[in-house]
Every structure is written in C-alpha cells, then in structure tokens.
Design a protein around this motif. Structure first.
Motif, PDB file in Angstrom:
ATOM      1  N   LEU A   4      70.800 -95.481  -3.462  1.00 47.37           N
ATOM      2  CA  LEU A   4      70.919 -94.049  -3.199  1.00 47.37           C
ATOM      3  C   LEU A   4      70.619 -93.825  -1.723  1.00 47.37           C
ATOM      4  O   LEU A   4      69.564 -94.232  -1.242  1.00 47.37           O
ATOM      5  CB  LEU A   4      69.940 -93.265  -4.066  1.00 47.37           C
ATOM      6  N   ASP A  31      66.731 -84.328   3.557  1.00 48.90           N
ATOM      7  CA  ASP A  31      65.490 -84.513   2.809  1.00 48.90           C
ATOM      8  C   ASP A  31      64.282 -84.187   3.684  1.00 48.90           C
ATOM      9  O   ASP A  31      63.233 -83.780   3.172  1.00 48.90           O
ATOM     10  CB  ASP A  31      65.409 -85.944   2.268  1.00 48.90           C
ATOM     11  N   PHE A  56      74.162 -85.977  -2.361  1.00 49.31           N
ATOM     12  CA  PHE A  56      74.320 -85.161  -3.563  1.00 49.31           C
ATOM     13  C   PHE A  56      74.384 -83.670  -3.221  1.00 49.31           C
ATOM     14  O   PHE A  56      75.165 -82.932  -3.816  1.00 49.31           O
ATOM     15  CB  PHE A  56      73.144 -85.400  -4.517  1.00 49.31           C
ATOM     16  N   ALA A  60      61.286 -84.743  -1.657  1.00 46.69           N
ATOM     17  CA  ALA A  60      62.296 -85.624  -2.255  1.00 46.69           C
ATOM     18  C   ALA A  60      61.703 -86.993  -2.558  1.00 46.69           C
ATOM     19  O   ALA A  60      61.931 -87.559  -3.639  1.00 46.69           O
ATOM     20  CB  ALA A  60      63.496 -85.758  -1.327  1.00 46.69           C
ATOM     21  N   VAL A  64      66.821 -83.225  -9.789  1.00 43.13           N
ATOM     22  CA  VAL A  64      67.737 -84.279  -9.339  1.00 43.13           C
ATOM     23  C   VAL A  64      67.161 -85.647  -9.696  1.00 43.13           C
ATOM     24  O   VAL A  64      67.842 -86.500 -10.282  1.00 43.13           O
ATOM     25  CB  VAL A  64      67.988 -84.181  -7.827  1.00 43.13           C
ATOM     26  N   TYR A 115      69.453 -85.415  -1.201  1.00 37.85           N
ATOM     27  CA  TYR A 115      69.471 -85.176  -2.640  1.00 37.85           C
ATOM     28  C   TYR A 115      69.576 -83.689  -2.980  1.00 37.85           C
ATOM     29  O   TYR A 115      70.220 -83.321  -3.959  1.00 37.85           O
ATOM     30  CB  TYR A 115      68.222 -85.787  -3.276  1.00 37.85           C
TER      31      TYR A 115
END
Length: 322
Positions: free
Chosen positions: A92, A130, A63, A147, A109, A96
């Motif tokens: 996922l 992350d 992301f 995260a 997020v 992020y």
C-alpha cells in the motif's frame, strides 16, 4: 435562420460534435471512469532479480477514500478483488484519506484493508496527504499520523525509512520510504534529492551487497537520482496517472519531471519503476474526475518461470533516456 443546410454545414457540425463530445466526456469523466476499477498487469524481470525466483506483488495506492469515490464499500470490493488475484505480497503506497469534506475516516479505511491477505505479508507506507491532512501531526512536527496509527491498529505493518528481508528464496528485501511531505524534509529540489538519497542509504544499511530490494516510494521523483544499485524495482503512486490523460498527455502532473514519471513501467539505465494511477480521485466542482486514467489495482509478476533472465515489459511500458 437555422435550416437543414446550415445545420449540416461542416463548421456547424464540427462545433456541435465538439460540444456534444465535451458534455459526454465530462459526464463520463465524473460519473463513470472514477468508479471503473481495472486490473493492470506487468511482468518484469529486473537485471538484479534472483534467478529462478517468481513473485506476484499487488499494488494499491492513492485511495483518497470518499463516499463519492472509493467509499468504504468500494474499498472492500478492491480488497476482495486483490485477494482473488493471489498475490504473494501486497503493498500500500499511501494517501488513504480524502482531503475533501466528508471523506471516509482513516480508521474505516484501515478496517477494510485489514482483510487483505498475502503469504509474504501486507505492508504500507504513507503519502503526502497522510501528513498534509493531519494538522495535529504537522503541529507536532513528527508522527505517528492518524493514518499510521489506524494502519498499525489494523495489523498492517508500516515501513518508515526501513527495510525488511522477505521470506523467499534468495536475498530479497522490501524497503519503504517516507513521503516528501514528511516534516523536516528539505524544500529545495537538489537538497531534497540528496536528503532522500541519504535516507535511502540509511534504510538499506542492513541489506547485503548481493541483495535485491523492492522499494516503496509514494512519489516517483526519487527515481531520477539514480538510486542504490541494490534496488531492483521501485513502486510508486502519487501522480494518479495524470488523472486526465489524452493520448499519453496530461495537463498537470504532481512531479518535477512532468510526464517522465507520470504512469506505467519506466526503464532508465536498466532500472525499473512502475507508477500506478491509483484508486481514488481529486475532485472538480465537488465531483471525482478521471479521464483516460482509470483507477486500478496493479499486479506485478516478478521473474520468469522459464528463467529467461531478460527484461519483460508490461502494459504502458516505455523506456526513457537516463
């Protein structure tokens, strides 16, 4: 002296077209393509997949959430579009937050991602950023990262070197591995490969011999180690599809294997890997950059309704020598 003849002469015309193309391409690569999220579909029936079982898996990764590219509203739109695809399972694959100043906070997020819905669950792993963008976790030398805490607080399960059995007919398991950037990982490539193979073996310790495993690994390089025979399909991100991709070539791939695992459906020794181009972007001169590798929601339809039991390749599929 600039005349109509000199202007229309071939060398001048070619140079002018090249210059115009470069300017147009730069504008498109920074202002348009990074924001054009597409849906990329694959149909795959791995040799190990249970006969007669079909499953739709949505894959979201990388992301790098930032208001200039994949901001909070854009993530909400991705979530709505993903849910509309009616996946059985949503995964996922990490990265992020953004490493650039002004990025969307992890907590925001995760708050957008909490609205993902899939009857068989929503599961996450972590990526290299992350860890790399969390100085406190790096100083401690262990998690949870910011995260991870945000994802768990949003009700999203995080897999860390673990496997769970999915509630589907047949022995299908979902496994998730930590990123190569996790503190304590070996640095030398051969040692790292051995270490990750050992970690995978430990994660699959409860998976029966007849089990079929969907493996989540942020970096695709693990695929080169041969993997455990129980792994039916590996899902990865990290490469951004090269982020700049021209006729299948990219100037830089964050992988020891270059273009081998850059993007798409790769088959080696009857093993399947799908690498997503991801959603966010690294920046160039303060602007997001993508060319020939648009951001994407990946949908993988596993198995075949007619139970043909043969390999069905999706867009971007290719075969590599083992």
């Amino acid at each position: 002296m600039l005349t109509r003849r000199t202007l229309l002469s071939r060398p001048t015309w070619i140079a002018a077209c090249a210059a115009a193309g470069s300017l147009a391409g730069a504008g498109y690569a920074t202002a348009v393509e990074p924001h054009r999220v597409q849906v990329t579909r694959y149909r795959v029936c791995p040799p190990r997949w249970p006969a007669g079982l079909t499953m739709r898996v949505a894959v979201l990764t990388d992301f790098h959430a930032h208001p200039r590219c994949m901001g909070a509203d854009a993530i909400a739109d991705v979530v709505a579009r993903t849910n509309a695809l009616a996946p059985d399972l949503t995964v996922l694959l990490g990265d992020y937050g953004s490493q650039h100043p002004g990025g969307v906070p992890f907590e925001v997020v995760a708050d957008r991602l909490r609205f993902l819905h899939a009857p068989k669950g929503v599961y996450a792993i972590q990526g290299n950023h992350d860890w790399g963008d969390d100085p406190a976790a790096l100083r401690r030398g262990h998690g949870p990262t910011r995260a991870e805490r945000a994802l768990r607080a949003a009700g999203i399960a995080v897999l860390e070197n673990a496997a769970i059995r999915l509630d589907v007919p047949g022995p299908v398991w979902l496994a998730g591995l930590e990123s190569e950037a996790t503190p304590g990982r070996a640095q030398a490539p051969d040692r790292l490969d051995r270490q990750r193979s050992e970690i995978l073996a430990h994660a699959l310790r409860d998976v029966p011999a007849e089990g079929a495993v969907l493996l989540l690994a942020h970096e695709p390089d693990l695929f080169a180690t041969g993997l455990d025979p129980r792994v039916a399909l590996t899902l990865s991100g990290h490469t951004h599809g090269g982020q700049v991709r021209i006729l299948g070539w990219s100037p830089w791939i964050p992988s020891r294997y270059g273009l081998r695992y850059a993007y798409g459906h790769i088959v080696e020794a009857q093993r399947d890997l799908i690498v997503s181009a991801g959603l966010g972007s690294h920046f160039l001169a303060g602007r997001p950059l993508r060319l020939g590798a648009p951001p994407e929601i990946v949908v993988v339809d596993l198995g075949r309704p007619d139970d043909a039991g043969t390999q069905a390749d999706g867009l971007g599929s290719r075969s590599n020598a083992a």
